[in-house]
Design a protein around this motif. Structure first.
Motif, PDB file in Angstrom:
ATOM      1  N   ALA A 107      44.289 -59.000 -30.819  1.00 19.78           N
ATOM      2  CA  ALA A 107      44.826 -60.283 -30.377  1.00 19.78           C
ATOM      3  C   ALA A 107      43.698 -61.307 -30.222  1.00 19.78           C
ATOM      4  CB  ALA A 107      45.552 -60.112 -29.050  1.00 19.78           C
ATOM      5  N   GLY A 108      44.077 -62.572 -30.247  1.00 20.19           N
ATOM      6  CA  GLY A 108      43.082 -63.626 -30.055  1.00 20.19           C
ATOM      7  C   GLY A 108      42.587 -63.692 -28.630  1.00 20.19           C
ATOM      8  N   GLU A 109      43.468 -63.386 -27.683  1.00 20.34           N
ATOM      9  CA  GLU A 109      43.128 -63.415 -26.259  1.00 20.34           C
ATOM     10  C   GLU A 109      43.715 -62.173 -25.583  1.00 20.34           C
ATOM     11  OE1 GLU A 109      41.263 -65.568 -24.645  1.00 20.34           O
ATOM     12  OE2 GLU A 109      40.941 -66.951 -26.322  1.00 20.34           O
ATOM     13  N   PRO A 110      43.022 -61.626 -24.580  1.00 21.83           N
ATOM     14  CA  PRO A 110      43.574 -60.470 -23.854  1.00 21.83           C
ATOM     15  C   PRO A 110      44.762 -60.882 -22.997  1.00 21.83           C
ATOM     16  CG  PRO A 110      41.528 -61.195 -22.820  1.00 21.83           C
ATOM     17  CD  PRO A 110      41.680 -61.996 -24.075  1.00 21.83           C
ATOM     18  N   SER A 111      45.706 -59.969 -22.835  1.00 19.85           N
ATOM     19  CA  SER A 111      46.849 -60.207 -21.968  1.00 19.85           C
ATOM     20  C   SER A 111      46.412 -60.178 -20.510  1.00 19.85           C
ATOM     21  CB  SER A 111      47.909 -59.129 -22.198  1.00 19.85           C
ATOM     22  OG  SER A 111      47.419 -57.864 -21.748  1.00 19.85           O
ATOM     23  N   GLU A 112      47.337 -60.535 -19.620  1.00 25.07           N
ATOM     24  CA  GLU A 112      47.045 -60.453 -18.180  1.00 25.07           C
ATOM     25  C   GLU A 112      46.656 -59.029 -17.799  1.00 25.07           C
ATOM     26  OE1 GLU A 112      50.131 -60.077 -14.771  1.00 25.07           O
ATOM     27  OE2 GLU A 112      49.827 -62.229 -15.081  1.00 25.07           O
TER      28      GLU A 112
ATOM     29  N   LEU B  82      51.309 -32.514 -29.560  1.00 26.03           N
ATOM     30  CA  LEU B  82      50.405 -33.541 -30.086  1.00 26.03           C
ATOM     31  C   LEU B  82      51.152 -34.843 -30.337  1.00 26.03           C
ATOM     32  CD1 LEU B  82      47.605 -34.326 -31.324  1.00 26.03           C
ATOM     33  CD2 LEU B  82      48.490 -33.463 -33.511  1.00 26.03           C
ATOM     34  N   ILE B  83      50.511 -35.941 -29.940  1.00 25.70           N
ATOM     35  CA  ILE B  83      50.982 -37.286 -30.260  1.00 25.70           C
ATOM     36  C   ILE B  83      49.849 -38.004 -30.989  1.00 25.70           C
ATOM     37  CG2 ILE B  83      51.720 -39.519 -29.333  1.00 25.70           C
ATOM     38  CD1 ILE B  83      52.849 -38.065 -26.924  1.00 25.70           C
ATOM     39  N   GLU B  84      50.156 -38.653 -32.099  1.00 26.86           N
ATOM     40  CA  GLU B  84      49.156 -39.414 -32.849  1.00 26.86           C
ATOM     41  C   GLU B  84      49.621 -40.858 -33.009  1.00 26.86           C
ATOM     42  OE1 GLU B  84      46.873 -36.188 -35.679  1.00 26.86           O
ATOM     43  OE2 GLU B  84      48.591 -37.267 -36.529  1.00 26.86           O
ATOM     44  N   THR B  85      48.689 -41.786 -32.807  1.00 23.70           N
ATOM     45  CA  THR B  85      48.995 -43.213 -32.926  1.00 23.70           C
ATOM     46  C   THR B  85      47.836 -43.923 -33.597  1.00 23.70           C
ATOM     47  OG1 THR B  85      50.234 -43.126 -30.835  1.00 23.70           O
ATOM     48  CG2 THR B  85      49.632 -45.308 -31.666  1.00 23.70           C
ATOM     49  N   PRO B  86      48.033 -44.494 -34.796  1.00 23.35           N
ATOM     50  CA  PRO B  86      46.957 -45.274 -35.406  1.00 23.35           C
ATOM     51  C   PRO B  86      46.851 -46.646 -34.750  1.00 23.35           C
ATOM     52  CG  PRO B  86      48.862 -45.242 -36.851  1.00 23.35           C
ATOM     53  CD  PRO B  86      49.204 -44.366 -35.689  1.00 23.35           C
ATOM     54  N   LEU B  87      45.617 -47.154 -34.607  1.00 29.99           N
ATOM     55  CA  LEU B  87      45.380 -48.490 -34.088  1.00 29.99           C
ATOM     56  C   LEU B  87      44.882 -49.350 -35.245  1.00 29.99           C
ATOM     57  CD1 LEU B  87      44.878 -46.429 -31.594  1.00 29.99           C
ATOM     58  CD2 LEU B  87      43.983 -48.451 -30.474  1.00 29.99           C
ATOM     59  N   LEU B  88      45.522 -50.476 -35.466  1.00 31.61           N
ATOM     60  CA  LEU B  88      45.268 -51.287 -36.645  1.00 31.61           C
ATOM     61  C   LEU B  88      44.411 -52.513 -36.321  1.00 31.61           C
ATOM     62  CD1 LEU B  88      48.867 -51.224 -38.175  1.00 31.61           C
ATOM     63  CD2 LEU B  88      46.988 -49.584 -38.496  1.00 31.61           C
TER      64      LEU B  88
ATOM     65  N   PRO C  69      35.874 -59.957 -22.539  1.00 31.10           N
ATOM     66  CA  PRO C  69      35.587 -61.217 -21.831  1.00 31.10           C
ATOM     67  C   PRO C  69      34.095 -61.495 -21.654  1.00 31.10           C
ATOM     68  CG  PRO C  69      37.356 -60.023 -20.740  1.00 31.10           C
ATOM     69  CD  PRO C  69      36.787 -59.098 -21.774  1.00 31.10           C
ATOM     70  N   TRP C  70      33.280 -60.457 -21.592  1.00 33.60           N
ATOM     71  CA  TRP C  70      31.851 -60.652 -21.370  1.00 33.60           C
ATOM     72  C   TRP C  70      31.032 -60.706 -22.663  1.00 33.60           C
ATOM     73  CZ3 TRP C  70      34.582 -56.525 -19.152  1.00 33.60           C
ATOM     74  CH2 TRP C  70      34.530 -55.329 -19.862  1.00 33.60           C
ATOM     75  N   ASN C  71      31.690 -60.447 -23.804  1.00 37.15           N
ATOM     76  CA  ASN C  71      30.969 -60.489 -25.078  1.00 37.15           C
ATOM     77  C   ASN C  71      31.987 -60.717 -26.198  1.00 37.15           C
ATOM     78  OD1 ASN C  71      29.493 -60.045 -27.447  1.00 37.15           O
ATOM     79  ND2 ASN C  71      28.225 -58.444 -26.516  1.00 37.15           N
ATOM     80  N   ALA C  72      32.033 -61.955 -26.705  1.00 37.00           N
ATOM     81  CA  ALA C  72      33.040 -62.309 -27.709  1.00 37.00           C
ATOM     82  C   ALA C  72      32.861 -61.549 -29.017  1.00 37.00           C
ATOM     83  CB  ALA C  72      32.989 -63.816 -27.973  1.00 37.00           C
ATOM     84  N   LYS C  73      31.686 -60.930 -29.229  1.00 28.51           N
ATOM     85  CA  LYS C  73      31.445 -60.164 -30.447  1.00 28.51           C
ATOM     86  C   LYS C  73      31.939 -58.726 -30.325  1.00 28.51           C
ATOM     87  CE  LYS C  73      27.457 -62.868 -31.993  1.00 28.51           C
ATOM     88  NZ  LYS C  73      26.015 -62.835 -32.377  1.00 28.51           N
ATOM     89  N   HIS C  74      32.417 -58.349 -29.147  1.00 27.18           N
ATOM     90  CA  HIS C  74      32.940 -57.002 -28.916  1.00 27.18           C
ATOM     91  C   HIS C  74      34.441 -57.061 -28.681  1.00 27.18           C
ATOM     92  CE1 HIS C  74      28.793 -55.275 -27.444  1.00 27.18           C
ATOM     93  NE2 HIS C  74      28.774 -55.715 -28.690  1.00 27.18           N
ATOM     94  N   VAL C  75      35.094 -55.937 -28.901  1.00 29.36           N
ATOM     95  CA  VAL C  75      36.537 -55.817 -28.705  1.00 29.36           C
ATOM     96  C   VAL C  75      36.799 -54.762 -27.636  1.00 29.36           C
ATOM     97  CG1 VAL C  75      38.719 -55.095 -29.779  1.00 29.36           C
ATOM     98  CG2 VAL C  75      37.112 -56.540 -31.055  1.00 29.36           C
ATOM     99  N   LEU C  76      37.709 -55.069 -26.694  1.00 26.24           N
ATOM    100  CA  LEU C  76      38.147 -54.067 -25.722  1.00 26.24           C
ATOM    101  C   LEU C  76      39.410 -53.396 -26.246  1.00 26.24           C
ATOM    102  CD1 LEU C  76      37.791 -55.493 -22.095  1.00 26.24           C
ATOM    103  CD2 LEU C  76      36.382 -53.792 -23.257  1.00 26.24           C
ATOM    104  N   MET C  77      39.421 -52.097 -26.160  1.00 29.58           N
ATOM    105  CA  MET C  77      40.580 -51.302 -26.558  1.00 29.58           C
ATOM    106  C   MET C  77      41.135 -50.620 -25.319  1.00 29.58           C
ATOM    107  SD  MET C  77      40.777 -48.359 -29.504  1.00 29.58           S
ATOM    108  CE  MET C  77      40.295 -46.904 -28.572  1.00 29.58           C
TER     109      MET C  77
ATOM    110  N   THR D  34      48.870 -49.411 -26.254  1.00 33.07           N
ATOM    111  CA  THR D  34      47.503 -49.797 -26.597  1.00 33.07           C
ATOM    112  C   THR D  34      47.427 -51.316 -26.746  1.00 33.07           C
ATOM    113  OG1 THR D  34      47.898 -49.525 -28.979  1.00 33.07           O
ATOM    114  CG2 THR D  34      47.033 -47.620 -27.781  1.00 33.07           C
ATOM    115  N   GLU D  35      46.237 -51.843 -26.542  1.00 30.77           N
ATOM    116  CA  GLU D  35      45.987 -53.275 -26.739  1.00 30.77           C
ATOM    117  C   GLU D  35      44.546 -53.464 -27.195  1.00 30.77           C
ATOM    118  OE1 GLU D  35      45.984 -57.591 -24.379  1.00 30.77           O
ATOM    119  OE2 GLU D  35      46.889 -55.827 -23.426  1.00 30.77           O
ATOM    120  N   LEU D  36      44.348 -54.427 -28.073  1.00 31.17           N
ATOM    121  CA  LEU D  36      43.030 -54.770 -28.594  1.00 31.17           C
ATOM    122  C   LEU D  36      42.831 -56.268 -28.455  1.00 31.17           C
ATOM    123  CD1 LEU D  36      43.480 -52.727 -31.860  1.00 31.17           C
ATOM    124  CD2 LEU D  36      41.742 -52.172 -30.159  1.00 31.17           C
ATOM    125  N   ALA D  37      41.689 -56.675 -27.883  1.00 30.41           N
ATOM    126  CA  ALA D  37      41.392 -58.098 -27.718  1.00 30.41           C
ATOM    127  C   ALA D  37      39.890 -58.260 -27.454  1.00 30.41           C
ATOM    128  CB  ALA D  37      42.200 -58.689 -26.561  1.00 30.41           C
ATOM    129  N   PRO D  38      39.337 -59.465 -27.658  1.00 25.22           N
ATOM    130  CA  PRO D  38      37.910 -59.683 -27.418  1.00 25.22           C
ATOM    131  C   PRO D  38      37.517 -59.356 -25.983  1.00 25.22           C
ATOM    132  CG  PRO D  38      38.845 -61.512 -28.648  1.00 25.22           C
ATOM    133  CD  PRO D  38      39.997 -60.668 -28.219  1.00 25.22           C
TER     134      PRO D  38
END
Length: 514
Positions: A436-441, A425-431, A106-114, A100-104
């Motif tokens: 991140a401050g910037e999305p990865s490649e 079943l697999i469970e993973t919490p996202l914190l 690109p088209w809306n800095a007030k939203h987060v992409l997960m 998983t990855e969380l970062a702003p």
């Protein structure tokens, strides 16, 4: 008496006067997933999808200088066309690794992409179990075009050298009636298989239902216990004789999958391509759907990704995300519109879901809005569940919330191992702290593909402020190694789509259900 015009001029005149053939391509109508307020609907559930047919089909249209109809654009299939380099599972005990990855956004800095990535374990071609494959080939008159039967022959000719002595391959064709062209034949007898393919010719109407029934009968005859048992249906999907009703065909395929024989579909051609039929049959057949627009795409599907195309390593894979209303105000699942499940379906092992093949990776993106970010799109309710008054009344209890207060969401996955009836079943919490401050490649490229799909569908969520320049800039900066060249090709497609955007509406294409 006036001299007669040359025959070539007469032919040219009548060709110019003849009306263009009607485009009867058929696509399932898709309404984009809406934005949900977490206080009102905190749980999102869907079946995974490893199909890639939409991407190749969109590529075909853009290469022809046409913008695709919006319902031809299934964003999850665009996303899943690409390899994101997710970490592989440490062992086969758990068939896939979740990243998983969380970062702003690109088209809306007030939203987060997960970004949710699921990577299946890979199997070397030499280690694949014995395969019992039935090539079910449409040889009706509608397949008599260069991008149909001739391309189909080239596609399957690339598969033949991958077969081994322990594999069995059969060929069933259907037009006005179905016929067995090649009985179950050892895979190392490539000359016989290629000769049977080469002798195929198109003609007649399309009795797809009878062809599917015969293909399953042949597959049962050569069934391999513990092996790969699969029908590969290659067609433009233009069924017009016999069991032509899509619902009846889906019922037939769903009944047959219980016997352990999967069905995958390979779409071909233009003008009358029935995408809705091909995609749905693969869905209910526990298979995958690809569209073959070139010999290169055939190589990708039938050579480079042979293991993931044929060998299922996990079945009925479902994803469920429960968002924390104390942290997340809103969310939107990008794509997977025709894979949505009810909340209670997640724990019901009788509900069918998607399969993951060996080496497959699956990507899903959520666009989320954090509480207090100022990026909300939907007003809160004044009364009842989710209202500000109700939230205030519960504030003291929420304040007592403890270890879970830092969780943005809980990710749950259910899957079945091949041959098992009970899911795991697999469970993973996202914190929240993992944003991140910037999305990865990896996330930047996935975001560019999602934005590409949204703009092709009208730009409802990405918007013109970001637009094609944003897509192209993101993709250009996230090409990475790109040894296969697929990301570079995507960049070219985005540039083509940008130049075509103002070319006007797409001419009549059928949409299923209208």
């Amino acid at each position: 008496m006036a001299a007669s015009a040359p025959a070539s001029q007469i032919e040219t005149y009548f060709l110019q006067q003849a009306p263009a053939a009607a485009n009867t391509e058929n696509y399932e109508k898709i309404a984009a997933n809406p934005i949900h307020r977490v206080a009102e609907q905190p749980v999102s559930t869907f079946s995974i999808d490893v199909d890639t047919g939409s991407y190749a089909n969109v590529r075909r249209m853009l290469a022809a200088g046409e913008l695709p109809p919006k319902d031809a654009v299934r964003v999850e299939e665009l996303l899943n066309y690409f390899d994101y380099g997710y970490p592989k599972p440490a062992s086969k005990d758990t068939p896939f690794q979740v990243t998983t990855e969380l970062a702003p956004a690109p088209w809306n800095a007030k939203h987060v992409l997960m970004q949710i990535g699921i990577q299946g374990y890979d199997v070397d071609k030499a280690e694949l179990p014995p395969a019992n494959l039935v090539l079910l080939i449409d040889t009706s008159g509608s397949m008599d075009e260069p991008d149909k039967l001739p391309l189909l022959k080239k596609a399957f000719a690339q598969l033949v050298p991958q077969l081994r002595a322990k594999d069995r391959i059969s060929i069933v064709t259907y037009a006005g009636s179905a016929g067995l062209v090649l009985p179950p034949t050892p895979g190392d007898r490539g000359g016989e298989i290629l000769a049977a393919l080469d002798n195929l010719a198109a003609g007649g109407s399309t009795n797809g239902g009878e062809g599917i029934q015969l293909a399953y009968a042949v597959a049962r005859q050569a069934f391999v216990d513990g092996g790969i048992n699969r029908v590969l249906l290659a067609t433009d999907g233009d069924f017009n004789v016999g069991t032509a009703n899509q619902e009846a065909l889906e019922t037939l395929v769903a009944d047959q999958r219980k016997s352990g024989i999967a069905l995958s579909t390979l779409g071909f051609g233009t003008g009358n391509y029935n995408d809705a039929m091909a995609e749905q049959l693969a869905d209910v057949g526990n298979g995958n759907h690809a569209y073959i627009d070139s010999a290169l795409e055939a190589r990708k599907v039938l050579v480079e990704e042979l293991g993931s195309t044929l060998l299922t390593i996990a079945g009925d894979v479902k994803v469920q995300v429960e968002f924390n209303p104390a942290v997340v105000a809103e969310y939107r699942l990008i794509g997977y519109e025709n894979r949505m499940l009810k909340r209670e379906d997640f724990n019901n092992d009788k509900v069918d879901a998607g399969e993951i093949g060996a080496g497959h990776d699956v990507t899903a993106l959520y666009e989320v809005t954090l509480v207090g970010s100022g990026g909300e799109s939907v007003d809160p309710l004044r009364y009842g569940k989710g209202s500000e008054a109700a939230a205030d009344a519960k504030a003291p209890r929420a304040a007592a919330g403890d270890a879970k207060s830092g969780e943005l969401a809980l990710l749950r996955l259910r899957y079945k191992r091949p041959g098992e009836n009970d899911s795991r079943l697999i469970e993973t919490p996202l914190l929240r702290k993992d944003i991140a401050g910037e999305p990865s490649e990896r996330l930047r490229f996935a975001a560019s593909v999602a934005a590409f799909g949204d703009l092709l569908r009208g730009g409802t969520y990405v918007g013109q402020d970001f637009g094609w320049n944003g897509v192209i800039g993101l993709a250009r900066g996230a090409r990475g190694d790109d040894r296969s060249g697929y990301r570079g090709e995507f960049l070219q497609l985005a540039q083509t789509a940008s130049s075509l955007q103002a070319s006007g509406p797409v001419k009549g294409v059928a949409v299923a259900g209208e």
